[in-house]
Design an enzyme around this catalytic site. Structure first.
Site, PDB file in Angstrom:
ATOM      1  N   GLU A 100      -9.387   1.212   3.789  1.00 27.80           N
ATOM      2  CA  GLU A 100      -8.260   2.153   3.696  1.00 27.80           C
ATOM      3  C   GLU A 100      -7.157   1.510   2.864  1.00 27.80           C
ATOM      4  O   GLU A 100      -6.807   0.336   3.046  1.00 27.80           O
ATOM      5  CB  GLU A 100      -7.697   2.550   5.061  1.00 27.80           C
ATOM      6  CG  GLU A 100      -6.433   3.389   4.843  1.00 27.80           C
ATOM      7  CD  GLU A 100      -6.046   4.382   5.913  1.00 27.80           C
ATOM      8  OE1 GLU A 100      -6.386   4.148   7.075  1.00 27.80           O
ATOM      9  OE2 GLU A 100      -5.367   5.376   5.571  1.00 27.80           O
ATOM     10  N   ASP A 103      -1.667  -6.175  -1.610  1.00 29.29           N
ATOM     11  CA  ASP A 103      -1.926  -5.141  -2.606  1.00 29.29           C
ATOM     12  C   ASP A 103      -3.425  -4.834  -2.632  1.00 29.29           C
ATOM     13  O   ASP A 103      -4.250  -5.721  -2.871  1.00 29.29           O
ATOM     14  CB  ASP A 103      -1.458  -5.676  -3.970  1.00 29.29           C
ATOM     15  CG  ASP A 103      -1.645  -4.686  -5.101  1.00 29.29           C
ATOM     16  OD1 ASP A 103      -2.255  -3.625  -4.878  1.00 29.29           O
ATOM     17  OD2 ASP A 103      -1.176  -4.994  -6.209  1.00 29.29           O
ATOM     18  N   ASP A 155       1.664   6.928  -2.414  1.00 31.59           N
ATOM     19  CA  ASP A 155       3.045   7.243  -2.815  1.00 31.59           C
ATOM     20  C   ASP A 155       3.031   8.161  -4.040  1.00 31.59           C
ATOM     21  O   ASP A 155       2.377   7.854  -5.032  1.00 31.59           O
ATOM     22  CB  ASP A 155       3.805   5.952  -3.123  1.00 31.59           C
ATOM     23  CG  ASP A 155       4.056   5.144  -1.857  1.00 31.59           C
ATOM     24  OD1 ASP A 155       4.599   5.717  -0.890  1.00 31.59           O
ATOM     25  OD2 ASP A 155       3.689   3.959  -1.827  1.00 31.59           O
ATOM     26  N   LYS A 167       9.048  11.311  -9.901  1.00 26.89           N
ATOM     27  CA  LYS A 167       9.777  11.362 -11.183  1.00 26.89           C
ATOM     28  C   LYS A 167       8.851  10.954 -12.331  1.00 26.89           C
ATOM     29  O   LYS A 167       8.100   9.970 -12.202  1.00 26.89           O
ATOM     30  CB  LYS A 167      10.970  10.402 -11.146  1.00 26.89           C
ATOM     31  CG  LYS A 167      12.047  10.844 -10.189  1.00 26.89           C
ATOM     32  CD  LYS A 167      13.244   9.938 -10.240  1.00 26.89           C
ATOM     33  CE  LYS A 167      14.273  10.430  -9.242  1.00 26.89           C
ATOM     34  NZ  LYS A 167      15.116   9.382  -8.719  1.00 26.89           N
ATOM     35  N   ASP A 211      -0.081  15.668  -0.879  1.00 27.86           N
ATOM     36  CA  ASP A 211       0.646  16.931  -0.727  1.00 27.86           C
ATOM     37  C   ASP A 211       1.483  17.210  -1.975  1.00 27.86           C
ATOM     38  O   ASP A 211       2.319  18.094  -1.961  1.00 27.86           O
ATOM     39  CB  ASP A 211       1.536  16.914   0.527  1.00 27.86           C
ATOM     40  CG  ASP A 211       2.517  15.772   0.527  1.00 27.86           C
ATOM     41  OD1 ASP A 211       2.263  14.759  -0.153  1.00 27.86           O
ATOM     42  OD2 ASP A 211       3.570  15.874   1.197  1.00 27.86           O
ATOM     43  N   THR A 251      -0.447  12.905  10.179  1.00 30.05           N
ATOM     44  CA  THR A 251       0.560  11.820  10.284  1.00 30.05           C
ATOM     45  C   THR A 251       1.962  12.399  10.089  1.00 30.05           C
ATOM     46  O   THR A 251       2.117  13.520   9.599  1.00 30.05           O
ATOM     47  CB  THR A 251       0.322  10.740   9.211  1.00 30.05           C
ATOM     48  OG1 THR A 251       0.569  11.309   7.919  1.00 30.05           O
ATOM     49  CG2 THR A 251      -1.084  10.186   9.276  1.00 30.05           C
ATOM     50  N   GLU A 275       2.460  13.309   6.509  1.00 27.56           N
ATOM     51  CA  GLU A 275       1.848  14.587   6.122  1.00 27.56           C
ATOM     52  C   GLU A 275       2.665  15.763   6.672  1.00 27.56           C
ATOM     53  O   GLU A 275       2.888  16.758   5.973  1.00 27.56           O
ATOM     54  CB  GLU A 275       0.411  14.634   6.669  1.00 27.56           C
ATOM     55  CG  GLU A 275      -0.302  15.920   6.334  1.00 27.56           C
ATOM     56  CD  GLU A 275      -1.779  15.899   6.743  1.00 27.56           C
ATOM     57  OE1 GLU A 275      -2.215  14.919   7.363  1.00 27.56           O
ATOM     58  OE2 GLU A 275      -2.473  16.879   6.441  1.00 27.56           O
TER      59      GLU A 275
HETATM   60  C1  LIG Z   1       3.218   7.553   1.412  1.00 22.91           C
HETATM   61  S1  LIG Z   1       2.624   6.305   2.423  1.00 22.91           S
HETATM   62  C2  LIG Z   1       1.293   7.086   3.296  1.00 22.91           C
HETATM   63  C3  LIG Z   1       0.908   6.368   4.546  1.00 22.91           C
HETATM   64  C4  LIG Z   1      -0.300   6.910   5.311  1.00 22.91           C
HETATM   65  N1  LIG Z   1      -1.524   6.878   4.512  1.00 22.91           N
HETATM   66  C5  LIG Z   1      -0.080   8.291   5.849  1.00 22.91           C
HETATM   67  O1  LIG Z   1      -0.816   9.206   5.460  1.00 22.91           O
HETATM   68  O2  LIG Z   1       0.826   8.462   6.665  1.00 22.91           O
HETATM   69  C6  LIG Z   1       1.789   5.276   1.233  1.00 22.91           C
HETATM   70  C7  LIG Z   1       1.593   3.855   1.728  1.00 22.91           C
HETATM   71  O3  LIG Z   1       0.849   3.121   0.762  1.00 22.91           O
HETATM   72  C8  LIG Z   1       1.346   1.791   0.704  1.00 22.91           C
HETATM   73  N2  LIG Z   1       0.937   1.236  -0.598  1.00 22.91           N
HETATM   74  C9  LIG Z   1       1.337   1.639  -1.825  1.00 22.91           C
HETATM   75  N3  LIG Z   1       0.712   0.947  -2.789  1.00 22.91           N
HETATM   76  C10 LIG Z   1      -0.122   0.069  -2.150  1.00 22.91           C
HETATM   77  C11 LIG Z   1      -1.048  -0.916  -2.613  1.00 22.91           C
HETATM   78  N4  LIG Z   1      -1.238  -1.130  -3.920  1.00 22.91           N
HETATM   79  N5  LIG Z   1      -1.714  -1.630  -1.696  1.00 22.91           N
HETATM   80  C12 LIG Z   1      -1.530  -1.419  -0.360  1.00 22.91           C
HETATM   81  N6  LIG Z   1      -0.669  -0.493   0.134  1.00 22.91           N
HETATM   82  C13 LIG Z   1       0.017   0.254  -0.761  1.00 22.91           C
HETATM   83  C14 LIG Z   1       2.847   1.969   0.896  1.00 22.91           C
HETATM   84  O4  LIG Z   1       3.469   0.785   1.355  1.00 22.91           O
HETATM   85  C15 LIG Z   1       2.901   3.094   1.934  1.00 22.91           C
HETATM   86  O5  LIG Z   1       2.930   2.591   3.252  1.00 22.91           O
END
Ligand SMILES: C[S@@+](CC[C@H](N)C(=O)[O-])C[C@H]1O[C@@H](n2cnc3c(N)ncnc32)[C@H](O)[C@@H]1O
Length: 259
Positions: free
Chosen positions: A89, A141, A164, A168, A200, A238, A241
């Site tokens: 994940e 990462d 994410d 923009k 979304d 979540t 979402e």
């Molecule tokens: C918008 S949140 C969504 C969280 C979760 N999947 C949910 O549906 O509630 C995106 C998450 O991805 C993480 N993230 C972004 N780029 C990442 C990367 N390259 N490696 C690991 N995590 C990452 C961010 O820190 C953030 O917690």
């Protein structure tokens, strides 16, 4: 329930490779995340210190704390203490869907990459409270993780739920799902393995479709219908979402298979 035994060394012993050295003034790679506050409430901090060793893997890093050094592939069997289909994940946030899906499928092992430390800490708490044993976390990462820790064809499934959106236009270069990332994911999936995504943000969904439908190693499982997947049945709703739905956005699920 797992004991609070430290996981210990979980990377295969290989000769360390030369660390990349960045010349002064050379820009670092664009990442899909930016540094955020790592502050935690004292109660969460205490729980984190007590519990993290049972769930969070530590691997050799490069310069930054979320990076992973090349040359130290993960010993997945040692990390989970068994052999099972491996699911990765990417970005589970606070682990709301991760924990529910790991409970629903005890036969899989889930390796989750999340860069946001308070999110990892919240996930550790959830894992402890629910007694989940088939999840390991890395505060790293995911791009580095897939590239350096996991071998080609070693992953059964990849989950990328609500990456994410970087809405923009000037930030679109930070969006995780692009052709280079698709190449990486496709290379790690076993033939027939699945990549499930959800977003979304309509324009990001369209971008995902454009990149992934055109990928030579990936097949859109729902191509015969309209190309969008049914909501993954065991994916809990979540907070993230929910906020998107409240804001009037429509969630799109996508499902691809590695040829
Ligand atoms: C918008 S949140 C969504 C969280 C979760 N999947 C949910 O549906 O509630 C995106 C998450 O991805 C993480 N993230 C972004 N780029 C990442 C990367 N390259 N490696 C690991 N995590 C990452 C961010 O820190 C953030 O917690």
């Amino acid at each position: 329930m797992p004991g609070l035994r430290p996981l210990g060394r979980v990377w295969a012993v290989t000769e360390p490779t030369q660390q990349p050295v960045r010349a002064p003034g050379v820009q670092r790679e664009v990442t899909s995340f930016v540094r955020r506050s790592t502050r935690m409430r004292p109660v969460h901090l205490r729980a984190w210190e007590r519990l993290r060793h049972a769930y969070v893997l530590e691997v050799p890093q490069r310069a930054s704390s979320t990076s992973i050094a090349p040359g130290h592939p993960l010993d997945v069997v040692a990390a989970f203490g068994r052999t099972a289909p491996l699911v990765v994940e990417i970005g589970p946030g606070t682990g709301e869907s991760l924990v529910g899906m790991a409970i629903a499928r005890p036969e899989i092992d889930v390796l989750a990459f999340e860069v946001y430390l308070p999110g990892v800490a919240r996930t550790v708490n959830r894992l402890h409270e629910t007694g989940v044993v088939n999840v390991r976390l890395l505060q790293s990462d995911a791009v580095d993780g897939l590239r350096h820790l996991l071998g080609p064809g070693s992953v059964e499934e990849v989950w990328t739920f609500f990456p994410d959106p970087w809405p923009k236009a000037r930030h679109h270069k930070r969006r995780l799902v692009d052709r280079a990332f698709a190449d990486l994911v496709a290379s790690r999936l076993r033939p027939g393995g699945s990549w499930r995504l959800a977003t979304d943000w309509w324009d990001y969904a369209v971008q995902m479709r454009a990149v992934l439908d055109a990928h030579p190693d990936l097949v859109n499982v729902d191509a015969a219908a309209d190309g969008w997947a049914e909501r993954c049945s065991d994916r809990p709703l979540t907070r993230f979402e929910e906020r998107g739905i409240e804001a009037g956005r429509t969630v799109r699920d996508l499902h691809y298979r590695r040829r």
